[in-house]
Design a protein around this motif. Structure first.
Motif, PDB file in Angstrom:
ATOM      1  N   ASN A  67     -58.423  93.303  -3.440  1.00 15.09           N
ATOM      2  CA  ASN A  67     -57.176  93.906  -2.955  1.00 15.09           C
ATOM      3  C   ASN A  67     -56.858  95.178  -3.742  1.00 15.09           C
ATOM      4  N   GLY A  68     -57.903  95.914  -4.086  1.00 12.45           N
ATOM      5  CA  GLY A  68     -57.731  97.167  -4.817  1.00 12.45           C
ATOM      6  C   GLY A  68     -57.357  96.984  -6.278  1.00 12.45           C
ATOM      7  N   ILE A  69     -57.460  95.750  -6.775  1.00  9.90           N
ATOM      8  CA  ILE A  69     -57.032  95.453  -8.143  1.00  9.90           C
ATOM      9  C   ILE A  69     -58.220  94.964  -8.976  1.00  9.90           C
ATOM     10  N   GLY A  70     -58.378  95.538 -10.155  1.00 16.43           N
ATOM     11  CA  GLY A  70     -59.393  95.076 -11.093  1.00 16.43           C
ATOM     12  C   GLY A  70     -58.734  94.137 -12.100  1.00 16.43           C
ATOM     13  N   TYR A  71     -59.531  93.496 -12.936  1.00 19.94           N
ATOM     14  CA  TYR A  71     -58.960  92.508 -13.853  1.00 19.94           C
ATOM     15  C   TYR A  71     -57.962  93.115 -14.834  1.00 19.94           C
ATOM     16  N   VAL A 128     -56.030  92.956 -23.393  1.00 20.22           N
ATOM     17  CA  VAL A 128     -56.980  92.936 -22.278  1.00 20.22           C
ATOM     18  C   VAL A 128     -58.391  93.011 -22.844  1.00 20.22           C
ATOM     19  N   PRO A 129     -59.245  92.049 -22.519  1.00 19.79           N
ATOM     20  CA  PRO A 129     -60.612  92.079 -23.060  1.00 19.79           C
ATOM     21  C   PRO A 129     -61.419  93.251 -22.509  1.00 19.79           C
ATOM     22  N   GLU A 130     -62.349  93.728 -23.309  1.00 22.20           N
ATOM     23  CA  GLU A 130     -63.251  94.791 -22.866  1.00 22.20           C
ATOM     24  C   GLU A 130     -64.126  94.242 -21.743  1.00 22.20           C
ATOM     25  N   PRO A 131     -64.603  95.136 -20.860  1.00 20.32           N
ATOM     26  CA  PRO A 131     -65.428  94.681 -19.732  1.00 20.32           C
ATOM     27  C   PRO A 131     -66.584  93.777 -20.148  1.00 20.32           C
ATOM     28  N   GLN A 132     -67.278  94.129 -21.239  1.00 21.16           N
ATOM     29  CA  GLN A 132     -68.425  93.319 -21.669  1.00 21.16           C
ATOM     30  C   GLN A 132     -68.021  91.873 -21.939  1.00 21.16           C
ATOM     31  N   TRP A 190     -62.774  81.927 -22.257  1.00 22.36           N
ATOM     32  CA  TRP A 190     -61.977  81.710 -21.032  1.00 22.36           C
ATOM     33  C   TRP A 190     -62.834  81.281 -19.846  1.00 22.36           C
ATOM     34  N   VAL A 191     -64.101  80.974 -20.096  1.00 22.54           N
ATOM     35  CA  VAL A 191     -64.947  80.450 -19.026  1.00 22.54           C
ATOM     36  C   VAL A 191     -64.907  78.928 -19.086  1.00 22.54           C
ATOM     37  N   GLN A 192     -64.514  78.328 -17.953  1.00 21.80           N
ATOM     38  CA  GLN A 192     -64.399  76.875 -17.869  1.00 21.80           C
ATOM     39  C   GLN A 192     -65.640  76.312 -17.194  1.00 21.80           C
ATOM     40  N   THR A 193     -66.120  75.181 -17.707  1.00 22.81           N
ATOM     41  CA  THR A 193     -67.277  74.524 -17.116  1.00 22.81           C
ATOM     42  C   THR A 193     -66.828  73.256 -16.404  1.00 22.81           C
ATOM     43  N   PHE A 194     -67.156  73.175 -15.119  1.00 20.88           N
ATOM     44  CA  PHE A 194     -66.881  71.965 -14.331  1.00 20.88           C
ATOM     45  C   PHE A 194     -68.209  71.246 -14.166  1.00 20.88           C
TER      46      PHE A 194
END
Length: 144
Positions: A30-34, A100-104, A113-117
């Protein structure tokens, strides 16, 4: 012809330009980046709506009784979409991130912040900053 105008820009120090270069691996919705999504709750909702719905449909299909804790908030997810788009989740994200975290780091599948299911004995990853998600075995850079 014409003598390539603006050719001098190429000589500019790349480091000064890096922040402006959009990494193709960074999603824009929607035209929005993180980065913009993290600026306010409304942008966050627009940016995360798609991924949250995708995740909810996928998880509830595979795990109909899923109600684990959100690793960001340490509270139970009362509906994945509801939770991920909530003001509370947005606020807790900020408290954890601080900036805000850097892109890398944003796209790094090993980020906190990555969740594992665990789905059918296989890890399915969801990035709470970018909304990206995938089976771990399909990610070339998930393990390094």
């Amino acid at each position: 012809g014409g003598g390539g105008g603006g050719g001098g820009l190429v000589a500019a120090a790349p480091s000064a330009q890096d922040a402006r270069i959009v990494d193709p691996r960074l999603p824009v919705r929607n035209g929005i980046g993180y980065r913009n999504a993290l600026e306010d709750k409304e942008s966050w909702k627009k940016f995360m709506d798609g991924p949250a719905r995708q995740l909810e449909a996928f998880i509830y299909k595979a795990l109909p009784h899923y109600s684990d804790q959100c690793p960001v908030c340490q509270t139970n997810m009362n509906g994945i979409v509801n939770h991920l788009l909530s003001a509370n989740h947005f606020k807790k994200m900020w408290n954890k991130l601080m900036k805000v975290p850097e892109p890398q780091s944003a796209i790094d599948w090993r980020s906190p912040w990555v969740q594992t299911f665990q789905v059918g004995g296989r890890p399915y990853l969801y990035n709470h900053v970018t909304g990206e998600q995938a089976w771990q075995h399909e990610l070339a850079d998930a393990t390094a």
